[in-house]
Design an enzyme around this catalytic site. Structure first.
Site, mmCIF file in Angstrom:
data_model
loop_
_atom_site.group_PDB
_atom_site.id
_atom_site.type_symbol
_atom_site.label_atom_id
_atom_site.label_comp_id
_atom_site.label_asym_id
_atom_site.label_seq_id
_atom_site.Cartn_x
_atom_site.Cartn_y
_atom_site.Cartn_z
ATOM 1 N N GLY A 98 -3.765 -23.922 18.537
ATOM 2 C CA GLY A 98 -4.484 -22.964 18.545
ATOM 3 C C GLY A 98 -4.790 -22.494 19.975
ATOM 4 O O GLY A 98 -5.115 -21.038 20.089
ATOM 5 N N THR A 99 -5.024 -23.169 20.919
ATOM 6 C CA THR A 99 -5.170 -22.729 22.322
ATOM 7 C C THR A 99 -4.000 -21.918 22.878
ATOM 8 O O THR A 99 -4.444 -20.720 23.347
ATOM 9 C CB THR A 99 -5.287 -23.840 23.323
ATOM 10 N N ASN A 117 -17.004 -22.884 15.524
ATOM 11 C CA ASN A 117 -16.474 -24.511 15.334
ATOM 12 C C ASN A 117 -17.973 -25.450 15.415
ATOM 13 O O ASN A 117 -17.943 -26.252 14.963
ATOM 14 C CB ASN A 117 -15.746 -24.715 16.482
ATOM 15 N N GLN A 158 -10.868 -22.441 12.854
ATOM 16 C CA GLN A 158 -12.045 -23.218 11.989
ATOM 17 C C GLN A 158 -11.917 -22.812 10.781
ATOM 18 O O GLN A 158 -12.291 -23.589 9.647
ATOM 19 C CB GLN A 158 -13.410 -23.246 12.578
ATOM 20 N N SER A 167 -4.319 -23.353 14.003
ATOM 21 C CA SER A 167 -3.994 -24.452 14.330
ATOM 22 C C SER A 167 -3.784 -25.634 13.190
ATOM 23 O O SER A 167 -4.582 -25.718 12.433
ATOM 24 C CB SER A 167 -5.059 -25.188 15.349
ATOM 25 N N ALA A 168 -2.611 -26.315 13.334
ATOM 26 C CA ALA A 168 -2.356 -27.244 12.243
ATOM 27 C C ALA A 168 -3.241 -28.421 12.083
ATOM 28 O O ALA A 168 -3.459 -28.892 10.897
ATOM 29 C CB ALA A 168 -0.899 -27.625 12.334
ATOM 30 N N HIS A 169 -3.624 -28.817 13.206
ATOM 31 C CA HIS A 169 -4.445 -30.130 13.010
ATOM 32 C C HIS A 169 -5.686 -30.132 12.614
ATOM 33 O O HIS A 169 -6.358 -31.211 11.972
ATOM 34 C CB HIS A 169 -4.438 -30.778 14.350
ATOM 35 N N THR A 202 13.062 -24.009 22.205
ATOM 36 C CA THR A 202 13.294 -24.748 20.953
ATOM 37 C C THR A 202 12.010 -25.313 20.144
ATOM 38 O O THR A 202 11.244 -25.638 20.721
ATOM 39 C CB THR A 202 14.167 -25.974 21.320
ATOM 40 N N CYS A 242 -20.554 -32.491 28.213
ATOM 41 C CA CYS A 242 -20.943 -33.194 29.438
ATOM 42 C C CYS A 242 -20.220 -32.552 30.403
ATOM 43 O O CYS A 242 -18.872 -32.590 30.502
ATOM 44 C CB CYS A 242 -20.775 -34.637 29.145
HETATM 45 N N1 PLP Z 1 -10.379 -22.278 18.380
HETATM 46 C C1 PLP Z 1 -11.182 -23.022 17.789
HETATM 47 C C2 PLP Z 1 -12.374 -22.135 17.251
HETATM 48 C C3 PLP Z 1 -11.305 -24.206 17.888
HETATM 49 O O1 PLP Z 1 -12.369 -25.073 17.311
HETATM 50 C C4 PLP Z 1 -10.307 -25.161 18.648
HETATM 51 C C5 PLP Z 1 -10.255 -26.590 18.583
HETATM 52 O O2 PLP Z 1 -11.153 -27.270 18.655
HETATM 53 C C6 PLP Z 1 -9.111 -24.190 19.231
HETATM 54 C C7 PLP Z 1 -9.359 -22.926 19.125
HETATM 55 C C8 PLP Z 1 -8.149 -24.887 19.938
HETATM 56 O O3 PLP Z 1 -7.000 -25.286 18.978
HETATM 57 P P1 PLP Z 1 -6.070 -26.409 19.459
HETATM 58 O O4 PLP Z 1 -6.738 -27.719 19.391
HETATM 59 O O5 PLP Z 1 -4.955 -26.362 18.498
HETATM 60 O O6 PLP Z 1 -5.677 -26.057 20.890
#
Ligand code: PLP
Length: 380
Positions: free
Chosen positions: A71-72, A149, A177, A197-199, A235, A322
């Protein structure tokens, strides 16, 4: 020790069994997906099947899915695209840090749009800002998350895209999210770009996607080979992408179960408010993700609650961050104007596909014991 109750799906979801199996099987597909021989073609076919499944989750065209490392990176790719020229970036004050960093937009070409006390972007302010910059000759690039989130507050993406498009701009939505928790449709949202984001879906970590809509395009952040239609060189992470595809397909099917998840979340909130009647559920008055609740216990420290719950076998996270040794309220709660003494005691509880009533019961039992310990007179 009792079975643990994992209630932190917004941090990451457990790996789904079907994903683990598909991931492991794909590790045997050693061909390079760019190779023309049979080994390469097998890996390519696996990626393209996964691409169709990910597209299906957000009702997009298969060819509009660009796989990334998560996602980042998807957010960074979206925010890199329009950095040159007369663009100005607008983002809500509650975006994920990967959006708030501004990508390649310079700080002077980014504007944060405030949110209401319920954590929803203030569209009136956004519309006024767009008007101002329209007069200045800027084109707006707006990044508004589909859902937050920390609080789960759902943002008015479809309404925003109309405002943005009528100002000649582009809309990106971070749906990391929201995906798999509410129905998402690229066309209905009017999104030009959408991050996944897959995870968060029970897929592997380190894989995600930027999905394009309305014929939008992006400039690659990572340049090199012609992979991902020249939008993301390197790749491909074949096993990760295949796992993502399986997770996306399961998440789409699981949307039908979100009513049950919402009922469990509501039960948890009701129970928590009975145990600590002065606790506050943040963003409770607006539409929220069915799996998320952010509960603040005035006077308590979120860290104490998170650690206490962890010791009792329940995993949740805190709504505070923190930094430099000092525990501060999260930027999300600060943007909502939540008073410091309330924000300091905010915990986020997030449910998912494996959550059972027993997990809610475990949470409430542990929470009751903690509150009793922290506030013996109140709980007595
Ligand atoms: N965007 C949101 C709203 C998220 O909650 C997160 C992860 O916590 C991300 C982006 C980042 O995703 P990734 O962990 O796959 O980089």
């Amino acid at each position: 020790m009792n079975q643990r109750s994992y209630l932190d799906y917004n941090a990451t979801a457990p790996l789904r069994a079907e994903v683990r199996e598909a991931f492991a099987a794909t590790l045997y597909l050693y061909g390079n997906p760019s190779s023309v021989h049979a080994e390469g073609r097998a890996a390519r076919a696996a990626i393209e099947a996964a691409r169709a499944k990910v597209a299906g989750l957000v009702c997009a065209r298969t060819e509009d899915v660009i796989f990334t490392s998560g996602g980042t990176e998807a957010n960074a790719l979206a925010l890199a695209a329009q950095a040159g020229g007369a663009w100005h970036c607008y983002m809500s004050a509650v975006e994920h840090p990967s959006v708030l960093s501004g990508g390649r937009f310079y700080p002077e070409t980014t504007t944060r749009i405030p949110v209401t006390p319920d954590g929803v972007v203030d569209l009136e302010i956004l519309a006024k800002e767009l008007e101002k910059h329209h007069l200045g000759g800027w084109r707006p690039f707006v990044s508004l998350m589909a859902a937050n989130n920390e609080t789960g507050a759902i943002q008015p993406v479809a309404e925003t895209s109309k405002i943005v498009h009528s100002a000649g701009g582009l809309l990106h939505t971070d749906a990391v999210q929201a995906a798999g928790r509410i129905k998402l449709d690229m066309a209905a949202l009017g999104a030009d770009m959408l991050s996944l984001s897959a995870h968060k879906l029970g897929g592997p970590k380190g894989v995600g996607a930027l999905v394009l809509g309305n014929g939008a395009s992006v400039e690659p952040l990572v340049k090199g080979g012609a992979q991902e239609r020249r939008k993301r060189a390197g790749t491909e992470n074949v096993a990760g992408i295949v796992g993502f595809g399986v997770a996306a397909e399961l998440a789409a099917a699981d949307l039908a179960k979100m009513g049950t998840i919402a009922a469990l979340r509501n039960e948890l909130e009701k129970g928590a408010l009975t145990i600590a009647p002065d606790a506050v559920v943040l963003a409770a008055r607006v539409k929220r993700l069915p799996n998320t609740t952010c509960i603040a216990v005035p006077g308590a420290k979120a860290e104490t609650l998170v650690i206490g719950l962890d010791l009792a076998g329940v995993a949740v996270s805190s709504g505070s961050a923190c930094s430099s040794g000092k525990v501060e309220a999260s930027h999300v709660l600060s943007a909502m104007g939540v008073a410091e003494e309330i924000a300091q005691g905010a915990i986020r509880v997030s449910l998912g596909f494996a959550t059972k009533r027993a997990d809610i019961e475990n949470f409430l039992k542990a929470f009751a014991e903690l509150i009793k310990r922290l506030r013996p007179r109140v709980a007595a």
